[in-house]
Design a protein around this motif. Structure first.
Motif, PDB file in Angstrom:
ATOM      1  N   ARG A   1     -13.464 -47.235  56.085  1.00 14.98           N
ATOM      2  CA  ARG A   1     -13.273 -46.103  55.180  1.00 14.98           C
ATOM      3  C   ARG A   1     -12.226 -46.428  54.114  1.00 14.98           C
ATOM      4  O   ARG A   1     -12.412 -46.151  52.929  1.00 14.98           O
ATOM      5  CB  ARG A   1     -12.860 -44.860  55.963  1.00 14.98           C
ATOM      6  N   GLU A   2     -11.126 -47.044  54.537  1.00 14.81           N
ATOM      7  CA  GLU A   2     -10.072 -47.396  53.583  1.00 14.81           C
ATOM      8  C   GLU A   2     -10.538 -48.500  52.649  1.00 14.81           C
ATOM      9  O   GLU A   2     -10.190 -48.511  51.462  1.00 14.81           O
ATOM     10  CB  GLU A   2      -8.811 -47.828  54.338  1.00 14.81           C
ATOM     11  N   THR A   3     -11.325 -49.431  53.150  1.00 12.38           N
ATOM     12  CA  THR A   3     -11.859 -50.511  52.310  1.00 12.38           C
ATOM     13  C   THR A   3     -12.767 -49.935  51.223  1.00 12.38           C
ATOM     14  O   THR A   3     -12.673 -50.330  50.051  1.00 12.38           O
ATOM     15  CB  THR A   3     -12.654 -51.515  53.167  1.00 12.38           C
ATOM     16  N   ARG A   4     -13.628 -48.997  51.612  1.00 16.43           N
ATOM     17  CA  ARG A   4     -14.507 -48.360  50.620  1.00 16.43           C
ATOM     18  C   ARG A   4     -13.705 -47.584  49.584  1.00 16.43           C
ATOM     19  O   ARG A   4     -14.034 -47.595  48.394  1.00 16.43           O
ATOM     20  CB  ARG A   4     -15.502 -47.437  51.334  1.00 16.43           C
TER      21      ARG A   4
ATOM     22  N   LEU B   1      -0.958 -50.158  53.790  1.00 15.44           N
ATOM     23  CA  LEU B   1      -1.429 -48.817  53.474  1.00 15.44           C
ATOM     24  C   LEU B   1      -1.502 -47.939  54.723  1.00 15.44           C
ATOM     25  O   LEU B   1      -1.163 -46.747  54.692  1.00 15.44           O
ATOM     26  CB  LEU B   1      -2.794 -48.877  52.784  1.00 15.44           C
ATOM     27  N   PHE B   2      -1.941 -48.513  55.848  1.00 13.90           N
ATOM     28  CA  PHE B   2      -1.965 -47.756  57.095  1.00 13.90           C
ATOM     29  C   PHE B   2      -0.544 -47.452  57.585  1.00 13.90           C
ATOM     30  O   PHE B   2      -0.269 -46.360  58.087  1.00 13.90           O
ATOM     31  CB  PHE B   2      -2.725 -48.529  58.179  1.00 13.90           C
ATOM     32  N   GLN B   3       0.351 -48.427  57.435  1.00  7.93           N
ATOM     33  CA  GLN B   3       1.718 -48.244  57.916  1.00  7.93           C
ATOM     34  C   GLN B   3       2.447 -47.113  57.204  1.00  7.93           C
ATOM     35  O   GLN B   3       3.293 -46.451  57.796  1.00  7.93           O
ATOM     36  CB  GLN B   3       2.512 -49.548  57.746  1.00  7.93           C
ATOM     37  N   VAL B   4       2.148 -46.890  55.927  1.00  9.56           N
ATOM     38  CA  VAL B   4       2.895 -45.902  55.139  1.00  9.56           C
ATOM     39  C   VAL B   4       2.121 -44.596  54.958  1.00  9.56           C
ATOM     40  O   VAL B   4       2.504 -43.754  54.159  1.00  9.56           O
ATOM     41  CB  VAL B   4       3.281 -46.480  53.760  1.00  9.56           C
TER      42      VAL B   4
ATOM     43  N   GLU C   1      -7.053 -37.758  61.217  1.00  8.36           N
ATOM     44  CA  GLU C   1      -8.139 -38.728  61.176  1.00  8.36           C
ATOM     45  C   GLU C   1      -7.719 -40.007  61.874  1.00  8.36           C
ATOM     46  O   GLU C   1      -6.575 -40.434  61.775  1.00  8.36           O
ATOM     47  CB  GLU C   1      -8.520 -39.061  59.724  1.00  8.36           C
ATOM     48  N   SER C   2      -8.646 -40.616  62.588  1.00 10.18           N
ATOM     49  CA  SER C   2      -8.335 -41.917  63.178  1.00 10.18           C
ATOM     50  C   SER C   2      -8.414 -42.980  62.084  1.00 10.18           C
ATOM     51  O   SER C   2      -9.290 -42.915  61.215  1.00 10.18           O
ATOM     52  CB  SER C   2      -9.340 -42.246  64.289  1.00 10.18           C
TER      53      SER C   2
END
Length: 359
Positions: free
Chosen positions: A107-110, A85-88, A101-102
């Motif tokens: 945050r992504e887990t939530r 998810l971060f890669q794309v 945003e860093s």
């Protein structure tokens, strides 16, 4: 330590009372040149040799590698999905806002838990297992076969090889094994990426539906999008993995043979995973994005091939864009690669006939 043909030093080492180095020679000093109580020299005696157990069957070897890979991927599936998810992120419609945003794992887990539920952390894990069973089986089997043939070609027997020759053999064998496994199982890898990258919109409903839909929308070649960068990355990745793991483990065992084989496998495998991921992560990120080109009927984002994609990512996201998702990747590979090697070695011993005889 004398490796057995076809048995990598990857074969497990059991410490303490269960020291079972595959093909090891008993190096304890013998008494062939010691004087007898009467003062007379005894005749030289043959040093006792502990024979390595016979090589496990091809089926057992394939099964060991497949189960090891599937088990490891299941254990680390949530972190693997976060990495993807971060890669794309740069391909999403809201990419502009996200670039400011860093990356935040919490945050992504939530977000995943709130919007998709707890099971979503394992989204795509079904196809991951389907992919990893043949991929890991072929990977481990091909590695040991390639290394065995390379040693034969170079005329290497026992432990005659130097450190440099040994590392070179492992790098070549590991690279060839990675390319072979990735080429034969690539469509499943592409489907896995697309299933894991889906968030709220579910365009692909499963493995079969994804394969059929991709073929219908993008043609048969669509199943092989991103194969070029995949092969460019997987060869060095697997080569570094095997080379660092075997070299580090053989050195560790030589100095501390009494250590637990489980801890040795986990430690060496984890360090190998960090090294390989650090070296090949940008290529892995590019291949993920190329795999998602045209997914779900969307327009293409990158239209200029591998080099053009790299330049476009750097231009829009900076150099850090090539390493987006590296932190969850580290969190994933530290246990993942260690679990793979540990499980593989354990299963090889379980499946090898008379593996524990004479210990």
């Amino acid at each position: 330590m004398q490796p057995h043909a076809g048995e990598a030093q990857i074969g497990g080492v059991v410490g303490g009372a269960h020291r079972a180095l595959a093909g090891a020679i008993d190096d304890r000093p013998n008494s062939s040149n010691e004087a007898s109580p009467s003062g007379a020299m005894q005749e030289p005696q043959v040093r006792p040799v502990v024979r390595a157990p016979s090589q496990i069957s091809t089926v057992s070897q394939l099964l060991s590698g497949g189960i090891a890979g599937a088990f490891s991927k299941t254990c680390t599936a949530p972190l693997a999905r976060l990495t993807i998810l971060f890669q794309v992120q740069g391909m999403r419609a809201d990419a502009g806002a996200m670039m400011n945003e860093s990356p935040s794992i919490l945050r992504e887990t939530r977000r995943i838990f709130k919007e998709e539920g707890f099971r979503a952390f394992w989204k795509g894990n079904g196809v991951t297992i389907v992919h990893r069973l043949p991929y890991s089986s072929i990977n481990f089997f091909a590695y040991e076969q390639y290394k065995m043939h390379l040693r034969r070609i170079l005329g290497i027997e026992g432990n005659q090889e130097s450190l440099g020759v040994g590392m070179s053999t492992r790098l070549v064998a590991g690279g060839g094994a990675g390319i072979t496994a990735a080429s034969l199982t690539y469509p499943l890898d592409l489907v896995r990426t697309r299933l894991a990258a889906q968030t709220k919109e579910m365009y692909y409903r499963g493995i079969t539906h994804a394969l059929v839909t991709i073929t219908r929308d993008e043609g048969f070649r669509g199943l092989y999008k991103g194969l070029g960068p995949t092969l460019m990355g997987v060869g060095p990745n697997i080569a570094i993995n095997f080379c660092v793991y075997e070299t580090l483990k053989s050195m560790w065992v030589a100095k501390r043979p009494d250590l637990s084989p489980v801890l040795v496998s986990l430690a060496c495998g984890s360090f190998a995973g960090i090294c390989s991921s650090s070296a090949t992560f940008p290529i892995d990120l590019v291949r993920r994005r190329m795999q998602l080109e045209g997914a779900g009927g969307r327009a293409q984002v990158y239209k200029s091939g591998l080099s053009g994609t790299v330049k476009e990512i750097i231009a829009k996201e900076g150099l850090f864009g090539l390493y987006r998702g590296i932190f969850p990747e580290y969190l994933k590979v530290i246990p993942s690669v260690g679990i793979v090697f540990m499980t593989y070695e354990f299963l090889k011993r379980i499946l090898r006939p008379n593996a524990w005889d004479g210990l």
